[in-house]
Motif scaffolding. Structure first.
Motif, short mmCIF file in Angstrom:
data_model
loop_
_atom_site.label_atom_id
_atom_site.label_comp_id
_atom_site.label_asym_id
_atom_site.label_seq_id
_atom_site.Cartn_x
_atom_site.Cartn_y
_atom_site.Cartn_z
N MET A 152 0.84 -1.21 0.00
CA MET A 152 0.00 0.00 0.00
C MET A 152 0.87 1.25 0.00
N ALA A 153 2.00 1.18 0.71
CA ALA A 153 2.84 2.37 0.86
C ALA A 153 3.78 2.56 -0.32
N THR A 154 4.23 1.47 -0.96
CA THR A 154 5.21 1.63 -2.03
C THR A 154 4.72 1.11 -3.39
N GLY A 155 3.92 0.05 -3.40
CA GLY A 155 3.48 -0.52 -4.67
C GLY A 155 2.34 0.26 -5.28
N LEU A 156 1.38 0.61 -4.44
CA LEU A 156 0.20 1.31 -4.94
C LEU A 156 0.55 2.67 -5.57
N PRO A 157 1.46 3.46 -4.95
CA PRO A 157 1.87 4.72 -5.61
C PRO A 157 2.45 4.49 -7.01
N LEU A 158 3.16 3.37 -7.18
CA LEU A 158 3.72 3.06 -8.50
C LEU A 158 2.59 2.83 -9.50
N VAL A 159 1.56 2.08 -9.05
CA VAL A 159 0.43 1.79 -9.93
C VAL A 159 -0.28 3.09 -10.30
N ILE A 160 -0.42 3.99 -9.31
CA ILE A 160 -1.09 5.25 -9.59
C ILE A 160 -0.26 6.12 -10.53
N ALA A 161 1.07 6.04 -10.39
CA ALA A 161 1.93 6.87 -11.23
C ALA A 161 2.04 6.31 -12.65
N ALA A 162 1.78 5.02 -12.80
CA ALA A 162 2.00 4.37 -14.09
C ALA A 162 1.26 5.04 -15.26
N PRO A 163 -0.04 5.40 -15.12
CA PRO A 163 -0.72 6.02 -16.27
C PRO A 163 -0.05 7.31 -16.72
N VAL A 164 0.46 8.10 -15.75
CA VAL A 164 1.11 9.36 -16.10
C VAL A 164 2.39 9.07 -16.88
N LEU A 165 3.18 8.11 -16.38
CA LEU A 165 4.43 7.79 -17.05
C LEU A 165 4.17 7.14 -18.41
N ALA A 166 3.03 6.45 -18.53
CA ALA A 166 2.71 5.79 -19.80
C ALA A 166 2.53 6.82 -20.91
N ILE A 167 2.09 8.03 -20.56
CA ILE A 167 1.92 9.08 -21.57
C ILE A 167 3.27 9.44 -22.19
N PHE A 168 4.32 9.48 -21.33
CA PHE A 168 5.67 9.75 -21.85
C PHE A 168 6.08 8.72 -22.88
N LEU A 169 5.57 7.50 -22.73
CA LEU A 169 5.99 6.41 -23.60
C LEU A 169 5.03 6.23 -24.77
N ASN A 170 4.16 7.19 -24.98
CA ASN A 170 3.29 7.19 -26.16
C ASN A 170 2.36 5.99 -26.21
N LEU A 171 1.85 5.57 -25.05
CA LEU A 171 0.93 4.45 -25.04
C LEU A 171 -0.49 4.93 -25.34
N GLU A 172 -1.26 4.06 -26.03
CA GLU A 172 -2.66 4.40 -26.29
C GLU A 172 -3.48 4.22 -25.01
N PRO A 173 -4.67 4.83 -24.98
CA PRO A 173 -5.51 4.71 -23.78
C PRO A 173 -5.77 3.27 -23.36
#
Lengths: 255, 70, 223
Positions: free
Chosen positions: C104-125
């Protein structure tokens, strides 16, 4: 139970003393016969030519890489469940030997692959699983080396070995899945059951020779490990009895 | 015995295996020599196994006194 | 039973949030890894879109490994681990709760951050959704496998690097099925559900093996 008769290291060492010369003799004979057959009687493969001779060391090495891990897994059960005093000695002695055989099978596999596939390395499911096994061996050796107390190191390594043993089939399965997804079966199958008898017999003899070599090395390494623990125990004992005053005096501020 | 066009690969494979096996044998033999030298050194200092027998593998049962001579 | 479990969970969460802010550092590390990739492979957006799920997964794996070495070490240093061992509660359950809190303290923040970082990588919705979903299901498995490594190296002073070496081979199946189910959602060589359900199964398997092995290792490390 026979295995408990050799729970006493001294009795075990005596047994090793008796059977080791026989094992070494058998191993030398098996290697002589196997190598003779490999180079002088075994026919060349009609497709692969003489490179098929690499198979006679590659397949036994790969077989031993897996057998050695099984022995370590059984030894780990011995450490954790039955608390057999020689089980962790066996597991520790087997790890470097298993790593060496895994390395051998990787190198011979890639040297076989170069003339066959045109490249030294393909991310084939089998090669990749063996590479993962190699990393696991090295991790276990590293764990053994970083822990000072052999008993604690033995238990930690036993847990890791068993977790690894549970995971190995999963890794094998997932690597195969990954492989079929990325490169549809373009890679030739090594060995296989359709192999001719004239090749199967030398392969079988070489496999026996390699297995005997493993047991010779394993028993010798176990003997070394028992001696090493004796030396360690005697040193600790000597240090504790010789100058107990200084030991406690220096140990106090470090706490 | 003709190793054909890929003789280099075959010889290299066998050479690597030979080197690894020799390495393993050397490791085992040298390790043995070192442990025995250590045991002798301890024996010269008058430290025998009779007193230290318990520590062998840490969790072994009772030791016979003949173990000291082994 | 629920009383002590809940208070332990609350303790772990508040420790993780207050001390050192490991959640933020983990996300920062994740960001740094993802940022570094285009410098290595070039700014080709098509290529980045193709390897994007893999990059996010490897970034999450590394970020998870980075935070794991303190999972039990801090407790060992301040004596809490001895109290856990003496408390008479099920150590397996205790490890599971600790892992849950740590995730909850370390893994979940990564999951939440993933969509933002995915934009940098040009991923589709669709790909962004798939990667986030697989990370949500898969990162608990990484934490649970890592807990085994963390408890094995708990007594070592510098166990962090060794932990990573021990854990990475065991994390390979999770990585394979995480990335391939994300890939399956984008260009479907196989239906999405097949690898995704195997990923779920892997997480459940590690939820059994992880606490069992980890608790055994902690017991042995103390005696």
């Amino acid at each position: 139970m026979a295995i408990w008769d050799y729970a006493n290291p001294t009795r075990f060492l005596r047994l090793v003393q008796i059977i080791l010369p026989w094992l070494i003799g058998l191993c030398v004979i098996a290697f002589a016969a196997g190598l003779y057959m490999t180079f002088f009687t075994a026919p060349d493969d009609y497709q692969q030519g003489a490179t098929v001779k690499i198979m006679y060391i590659h397949v036994p090495a790969a077989w031993l890489a897996m057998m050695c891990y099984s022995i370590m897994a059984i030894s780990s059960l011995g450490t954790l469940v039955w608390k057999h005093p020689l089980a962790d000695v066996s597991a520790k002695a087997a790890a470097p030997i298993g790593a060496a055989f895994t390395f051998m099978s990787l190198v011979t596999g890639s040297l076989w692959g170069k003339p066959m596939w045109g490249t030294y390395w393909v991310w084939d499911a089998r090669l990749t699983s063996v590479l993962v096994l190699f990393i696991m061996y090295l991790g276990l050796i590293a764990l053994w080396r970083t822990m000072e107390d052999p008993i604690k190191a033995g238990k930690a390594a036993a847990i890791l070995t068993l977790v690894g043993a549970l995971n190995l089939p999963i890794i094998k399965f997932s690597v195969e899945w990954w492989n079929t997804l990325h490169q549809p079966a373009s890679v030739m199958r090594m060995g296989g059951p359709t192999i001719a008898t004239s090749m199967l017999i030398p392969l079988f003899v070489m496999a026996i020779a390699f297995t005997l070599l493993f047991f010779v090395l394993h028993l010798m390494a176990m003997r070394n490990e028992i001696l090493r623990r004796r030396v360690r125990a005697m040193r600790l004992k000597a240090a504790a009895t010789a100058r107990p005053a200084t030991v406690t005096a220096t140990a106090q501020p470090a706490e | 015995m003709d190793l054909g066009t890929h003789a280099g690969f075959i010889i290299a494979s066998y050479a690597v295996c030979l080197a690894v096996v020799i390495g393993l044998i050397l490791w085992v033999v040298i390790d043995r020599k070192r442990q025995e030298a250590d045991l002798e050194e301890l024996a010269e200092q008058g430290i025998t196994r009779a007193g230290a027998a318990k520590g062998d593998t840490g969790q072994t049962g009772p030791k016979t006194s003949e173990a000291a001579k082994a | 039973m629920t009383g002590w479990a809940l208070s332990l969970f609350r303790r772990e969460i508040s420790l993780a949030v207050r001390v050192g802010g490991s959640a933020m550092v983990g996300v920062l590390f994740f960001l740094a890894v993802v940022t570094v990739i285009p410098f290595g492979v070039g700014p080709d957006l098509n290529l980045l879109a193709r390897i994007g799920p893999a990059v996010l997964w490897i970034g999450a794996l590394l970020a998870t490994l980075l935070g794991l070495d303190r999972l039990f070490q801090a407790d060992r240093e301040d004596g809490a681990l001895d109290l856990f061992l003496m408390s008479g509660r099920s150590l397996e359950l205790l490890v599971l709760i600790k892992c849950l809190a740590h995730w909850m303290a370390t893994g979940l923040p990564l999951v939440i951050a993933a969509p933002v970082l995915a934009i940098f990588l040009n991923l589709e919705p669709v790909a962004i959704g798939a990667v986030t979903l697989t990370l949500l299901v898969g990162t608990p498995a990484l934490t649970l496998i890592g807990a085994v490594g963390a408890s094995l190296t708990v007594s070592l002073r510098r166990g962090g690097l060794l932990l990573a070496v021990l854990v990475i081979p065991l994390a390979i199946p999770v990585l394979i099925f995480g990335v391939s189910s994300a890939d399956a959602a984008i260009h479907d060589p196989v239906p999405f559900m097949t690898p995704f359900l195997i990923l779920c199964a892997l997480t459940l398997i590690t939820a059994v093996i992880g606490p069992l092995a980890s608790a055994a290792a902690l017991r042995f490390s103390s005696d």
